[in-house]
Scaffold this motif. Structure first.
Motif, PDB file in Angstrom:
ATOM      1  N   SER A 155     125.459  71.308  81.182  1.00  0.00           N
ATOM      2  CA  SER A 155     123.779  70.910  81.590  1.00  0.00           C
ATOM      3  C   SER A 155     123.453  72.167  82.398  1.00  0.00           C
ATOM      4  CB  SER A 155     124.046  69.675  82.310  1.00  0.00           C
ATOM      5  OG  SER A 155     122.864  69.608  82.789  1.00  0.00           O
ATOM      6  N   ASP A 156     122.388  72.778  81.895  1.00  0.00           N
ATOM      7  CA  ASP A 156     121.713  74.001  82.414  1.00  0.00           C
ATOM      8  C   ASP A 156     120.666  73.313  82.956  1.00  0.00           C
ATOM      9  OD1 ASP A 156     120.694  76.234  83.436  1.00  0.00           O
ATOM     10  OD2 ASP A 156     119.864  76.943  81.418  1.00  0.00           O
ATOM     11  N   ASP A 157     120.580  72.902  84.397  1.00  0.00           N
ATOM     12  CA  ASP A 157     119.500  72.070  84.894  1.00  0.00           C
ATOM     13  C   ASP A 157     118.401  73.082  85.518  1.00  0.00           C
ATOM     14  OD1 ASP A 157     118.864  69.369  85.249  1.00  0.00           O
ATOM     15  OD2 ASP A 157     119.514  69.326  87.264  1.00  0.00           O
ATOM     16  N   GLY A 158     118.710  74.085  85.506  1.00  0.00           N
ATOM     17  CA  GLY A 158     117.639  75.332  86.269  1.00  0.00           C
ATOM     18  C   GLY A 158     116.515  75.696  84.961  1.00  0.00           C
ATOM     19  N   GLY A 159     116.904  75.252  83.803  1.00  0.00           N
ATOM     20  CA  GLY A 159     115.985  76.046  82.754  1.00  0.00           C
ATOM     21  C   GLY A 159     116.051  77.302  82.513  1.00  0.00           C
ATOM     22  N   CYS A 160     117.159  78.021  82.691  1.00  0.00           N
ATOM     23  CA  CYS A 160     117.393  79.312  82.279  1.00  0.00           C
ATOM     24  C   CYS A 160     118.128  79.305  81.022  1.00  0.00           C
ATOM     25  CB  CYS A 160     118.242  80.126  83.421  1.00  0.00           C
ATOM     26  SG  CYS A 160     117.306  80.044  85.111  1.00  0.00           S
ATOM     27  N   HIS A 244     110.033  72.689  82.363  1.00  0.00           N
ATOM     28  CA  HIS A 244     110.441  72.990  81.204  1.00  0.00           C
ATOM     29  C   HIS A 244     110.718  71.861  80.142  1.00  0.00           C
ATOM     30  CE1 HIS A 244     114.531  72.084  82.095  1.00  0.00           C
ATOM     31  NE2 HIS A 244     114.314  72.691  83.089  1.00  0.00           N
ATOM     32  N   SER A 245     110.497  72.309  78.836  1.00  0.00           N
ATOM     33  CA  SER A 245     110.997  71.238  77.735  1.00  0.00           C
ATOM     34  C   SER A 245     112.336  71.065  77.564  1.00  0.00           C
ATOM     35  CB  SER A 245     109.971  71.610  76.564  1.00  0.00           C
ATOM     36  OG  SER A 245     108.738  71.766  76.698  1.00  0.00           O
ATOM     37  N   PRO A 246     112.819  70.012  77.054  1.00  0.00           N
ATOM     38  CA  PRO A 246     114.465  69.911  76.600  1.00  0.00           C
ATOM     39  C   PRO A 246     114.667  70.887  75.625  1.00  0.00           C
ATOM     40  CG  PRO A 246     113.138  67.914  75.692  1.00  0.00           C
ATOM     41  CD  PRO A 246     112.086  69.061  76.788  1.00  0.00           C
ATOM     42  N   PRO A 267     137.031  72.998  69.818  1.00  0.00           N
ATOM     43  CA  PRO A 267     136.198  71.784  70.421  1.00  0.00           C
ATOM     44  C   PRO A 267     134.732  72.014  70.030  1.00  0.00           C
ATOM     45  CG  PRO A 267     137.878  72.513  72.186  1.00  0.00           C
ATOM     46  CD  PRO A 267     137.647  73.569  71.061  1.00  0.00           C
ATOM     47  N   LEU A 268     134.004  70.847  70.057  1.00  0.00           N
ATOM     48  CA  LEU A 268     132.618  71.099  69.907  1.00  0.00           C
ATOM     49  C   LEU A 268     132.142  71.491  71.306  1.00  0.00           C
ATOM     50  CD1 LEU A 268     130.173  70.420  68.154  1.00  0.00           C
ATOM     51  CD2 LEU A 268     130.070  68.072  69.112  1.00  0.00           C
ATOM     52  N   LEU A 269     131.262  72.370  71.445  1.00  0.00           N
ATOM     53  CA  LEU A 269     130.490  72.920  72.420  1.00  0.00           C
ATOM     54  C   LEU A 269     128.946  72.762  72.284  1.00  0.00           C
ATOM     55  CD1 LEU A 269     130.684  74.439  75.181  1.00  0.00           C
ATOM     56  CD2 LEU A 269     130.693  76.457  73.779  1.00  0.00           C
ATOM     57  N   VAL A 270     128.366  71.964  73.364  1.00  0.00           N
ATOM     58  CA  VAL A 270     127.139  71.758  73.356  1.00  0.00           C
ATOM     59  C   VAL A 270     126.248  72.046  74.586  1.00  0.00           C
ATOM     60  CG1 VAL A 270     125.348  69.703  73.110  1.00  0.00           C
ATOM     61  CG2 VAL A 270     127.668  69.735  71.771  1.00  0.00           C
ATOM     62  N   TYR A 271     124.969  72.682  74.430  1.00  0.00           N
ATOM     63  CA  TYR A 271     124.191  73.176  75.364  1.00  0.00           C
ATOM     64  C   TYR A 271     123.188  72.243  75.612  1.00  0.00           C
ATOM     65  CZ  TYR A 271     120.559  75.758  77.867  1.00  0.00           C
ATOM     66  OH  TYR A 271     119.536  76.057  78.771  1.00  0.00           O
ATOM     67  N   VAL A 272     122.933  71.739  77.009  1.00  0.00           N
ATOM     68  CA  VAL A 272     121.846  70.641  77.362  1.00  0.00           C
ATOM     69  C   VAL A 272     121.000  71.277  78.270  1.00  0.00           C
ATOM     70  CG1 VAL A 272     121.470  68.246  77.797  1.00  0.00           C
ATOM     71  CG2 VAL A 272     123.405  68.854  76.350  1.00  0.00           C
ATOM     72  N   SER A 273     119.775  71.328  78.157  1.00  0.00           N
ATOM     73  CA  SER A 273     118.787  71.652  79.208  1.00  0.00           C
ATOM     74  C   SER A 273     117.755  70.536  79.132  1.00  0.00           C
ATOM     75  CB  SER A 273     118.252  72.838  79.015  1.00  0.00           C
ATOM     76  OG  SER A 273     117.266  73.111  80.111  1.00  0.00           O
ATOM     77  N   PHE A 284     118.424  65.548  90.733  1.00  0.00           N
ATOM     78  CA  PHE A 284     119.688  66.423  90.853  1.00  0.00           C
ATOM     79  C   PHE A 284     120.591  66.259  89.798  1.00  0.00           C
ATOM     80  CE2 PHE A 284     117.089  65.687  94.549  1.00  0.00           C
ATOM     81  CZ  PHE A 284     116.360  67.113  94.943  1.00  0.00           C
ATOM     82  N   LYS A 285     122.060  66.092  90.404  1.00  0.00           N
ATOM     83  CA  LYS A 285     123.142  66.219  89.447  1.00  0.00           C
ATOM     84  C   LYS A 285     123.205  64.654  88.972  1.00  0.00           C
ATOM     85  CE  LYS A 285     128.275  66.785  89.626  1.00  0.00           C
ATOM     86  NZ  LYS A 285     129.352  67.057  90.547  1.00  0.00           N
ATOM     87  N   ALA A 286     122.888  63.650  89.566  1.00  0.00           N
ATOM     88  CA  ALA A 286     122.898  62.249  89.010  1.00  0.00           C
ATOM     89  C   ALA A 286     122.023  62.350  87.936  1.00  0.00           C
ATOM     90  CB  ALA A 286     122.679  61.125  90.062  1.00  0.00           C
ATOM     91  N   GLY A 287     120.909  62.793  87.808  1.00  0.00           N
ATOM     92  CA  GLY A 287     120.113  62.871  86.624  1.00  0.00           C
ATOM     93  C   GLY A 287     120.366  63.818  85.797  1.00  0.00           C
ATOM     94  N   ALA A 288     121.111  64.965  85.754  1.00  0.00           N
ATOM     95  CA  ALA A 288     121.843  65.909  85.055  1.00  0.00           C
ATOM     96  C   ALA A 288     122.767  64.980  84.249  1.00  0.00           C
ATOM     97  CB  ALA A 288     122.216  67.112  85.506  1.00  0.00           C
ATOM     98  N   LEU A 289     123.800  64.252  84.867  1.00  0.00           N
ATOM     99  CA  LEU A 289     124.983  63.588  84.255  1.00  0.00           C
ATOM    100  C   LEU A 289     124.214  62.415  83.619  1.00  0.00           C
ATOM    101  CD1 LEU A 289     127.545  63.493  87.410  1.00  0.00           C
ATOM    102  CD2 LEU A 289     127.505  64.861  84.986  1.00  0.00           C
ATOM    103  N   ASN A 290     123.281  61.765  83.801  1.00  0.00           N
ATOM    104  CA  ASN A 290     122.829  60.542  83.159  1.00  0.00           C
ATOM    105  C   ASN A 290     122.107  61.049  81.892  1.00  0.00           C
ATOM    106  OD1 ASN A 290     121.922  58.165  82.622  1.00  0.00           O
ATOM    107  ND2 ASN A 290     119.722  58.491  83.334  1.00  0.00           N
ATOM    108  N   VAL A 291     121.569  62.289  81.930  1.00  0.00           N
ATOM    109  CA  VAL A 291     120.911  62.750  80.563  1.00  0.00           C
ATOM    110  C   VAL A 291     122.345  63.375  79.681  1.00  0.00           C
ATOM    111  CG1 VAL A 291     119.919  64.725  79.421  1.00  0.00           C
ATOM    112  CG2 VAL A 291     119.038  63.590  81.396  1.00  0.00           C
ATOM    113  N   LEU A 292     123.441  63.989  80.135  1.00  0.00           N
ATOM    114  CA  LEU A 292     124.468  64.138  79.444  1.00  0.00           C
ATOM    115  C   LEU A 292     125.185  63.067  78.761  1.00  0.00           C
ATOM    116  CD1 LEU A 292     126.435  66.954  81.598  1.00  0.00           C
ATOM    117  CD2 LEU A 292     125.129  67.435  79.408  1.00  0.00           C
ATOM    118  N   LEU A 293     125.150  61.763  79.570  1.00  0.00           N
ATOM    119  CA  LEU A 293     125.584  60.464  79.010  1.00  0.00           C
ATOM    120  C   LEU A 293     124.919  60.106  77.811  1.00  0.00           C
ATOM    121  CD1 LEU A 293     127.831  58.381  79.890  1.00  0.00           C
ATOM    122  CD2 LEU A 293     126.019  57.148  81.230  1.00  0.00           C
TER     123      LEU A 293
END
Length: 411
Positions: A155-160, A244-246, A267-273, A284-293
């Motif tokens: 999870s790239d939560d900074g939008g970079c 920023h957009s997802p 293994p499968l490697l997935v980028y998520v922003s 913050f991190k809780a929101g990022a983990l929720n999106v990854l879930l």
């Protein structure tokens, strides 16, 4: 509605077969430590009782005679009572410490093991160096677990997106060299940076010509990999964007290198922003983990999840199998939510007078926690059961089918 009858009978039969099979782990009470801790608690409690009695008697006498100021003594007495209460609460960790022995060799075959999703969170490449983050990603990809049962999400939560996304593509290319090297020679330190900077090698036959040649080749590949990451950081913008957009992308290598993707099991490697807007809270991190879930629920939906901080690489490649020894054990699995691994730190001073390694937590409190209701969630390094996050009850039918088939076949 769930059909009862033949299915319920089958579940009961399989559960009975599992209960009659060899255990995947054993729990041992540390009796000698418990006796010493309890004796110390009793003696210290007697001393504290005497101290409290002395303070109370002294204060009552002083109130009658009024020969000394009462307020300072009351403050001292209140402080001693508070500290004594805190000390008493901490004795619960020492009352019944336990240790556990695992048997990974009793796990089912690789094709029967359940899948695992790995969640890694990063935000700011200025504070979290890209090289360290990618080392964490590669160490997670290198776990001693079937590659087709392992899914790594970052999870790239900074939008970079340009920096982290391009770095992940480079990490994927380097992993095609690193993973076969680790599997062939049984490398224990699966983080490339930690492995190449270590004073000693963890491979047994370090004098083998094949090993030395392969190590030098992989080391050169790692140097090229680090240089590519540095160029990415120099050429791309690293400004954190709160708006920023997802972006979700499954990382695949499109180059025509010497090693092709179909020759190396990866293994499968997935980028998520995730999407971020200034008008909406992101948690913050809780929101990022929720999106990854949610994203992983659509892609892999693995029954177990490993959560890692971006600077907390996998120190033991067998941790996934160790965790499965608890999650797949029928005696504790229905009530088990997560398995927490301790954290280890490097670059610590030799004296470590402030206990930066948290030894008191991992060597004293956690075994004591385990003897009560289990350890506290530390935010990283834990294998969580997905259904525990969804809030569903642990029913009989939610046991891992692969393990059930294995037990049935063996019996």
């Amino acid at each position: 509605p769930t059909k009862k009858g033949r299915g319920g009978t089958k579940n009961r039969e399989l559960r009975a077969a599992m209960e009659n099979s060899l255990p995947l782990h054993l729990c041992h009470v540390q009796k000698s430590s418990a006796i010493i801790n309890r004796s110390h608690t009793v003696l210290h409690s007697i001393a504290l009782t005497g101290l409290i009695y002395y303070r109370a008697s002294f204060l009552l006498q002083s109130i009658k005679t009024r020969d000394i100021p009462i307020l300072p003594w009351l403050l001292v007495f209140a402080s001693e009572l508070m500290l004594s209460f805190i000390w008493l609460l901490n004795q619960a960790y020492r009352w019944r410490p336990v240790s556990r022995t695992i048997f990974p060799e009793r796990l089912p075959e690789d094709k029967e093991l359940p899948a695992i999703d790995v969640f890694i969170c990063t935000v700011d490449p200025n504070k979290e160096p890209t090289v360290e983050v990618m080392n964490t990603v590669i160490s997670a990809m290198s776990l001693d677990y079937p590659p087709d049962k392992l899914y790594v999400y970052l999870s790239d939560d900074g939008g970079c997106s340009s920096v982290t996304l391009n770095a992940m593509r480079e990490a994927w290319r380097f992993a095609k060299w690193w993973l076969p090297f680790c599997r062939t020679y049984g490398i224990k330190t699966r983080c490339p940076e930690a492995y190449f900077s270590a004073a000693e090698d963890d491979y047994g036959d370090t004098q083998s010509r094949d090993f030395i040649a392969e190590k030098e080749k992989v080391k050169e590949k790692y140097k090229v990999f680090v240089e590519c990451l540095m160029r990415i950081r120099q050429n791309e913008s690293m400004v954190i964007s709160p708006d920023h957009s997802p972006v979700v992308e499954v990382i695949k290598d499109k180059s025509n290198g010497a090693v092709s993707a179909d020759q190396v099991e990866m293994p499968l490697l997935v980028y998520v922003s995730r999407e971020k807007r200034p008008s909406h809270p992101h948690h913050f991190k809780a929101g990022a983990l929720n999106v990854l879930l949610r994203v992983s629920g659509l892609i892999s939906n693995s029954p177990y999840i490993l959560v890692l901080d971006c600077d907390m690489y996998c120190n033991d490649p067998t941790s996934a199998r160790q965790a499965m020894c608890f999650h797949l054990d029928p005696k504790i699995s229905p009530s088990l939510a997560f398995v927490q691994f301790p954290q280890k730190f490097h670059n610590i001073s030799n004296n470590d007078i402030y206990d930066s390694q948290l030894r008191s937590v991992f060597t004293i409190k956690w075994p004591g926690f385990d003897g009560l209701q289990g350890p506290a969630l530390s935010g990283t390094g834990f294998y969580m059961k997905r259904v525990a996050l969804y809030g569903s009850s642990m029913e009989e039918g939610m046991l891992v089918q692969g393990y059930l088939r294995s037990v049935k076949r063996n019996n």
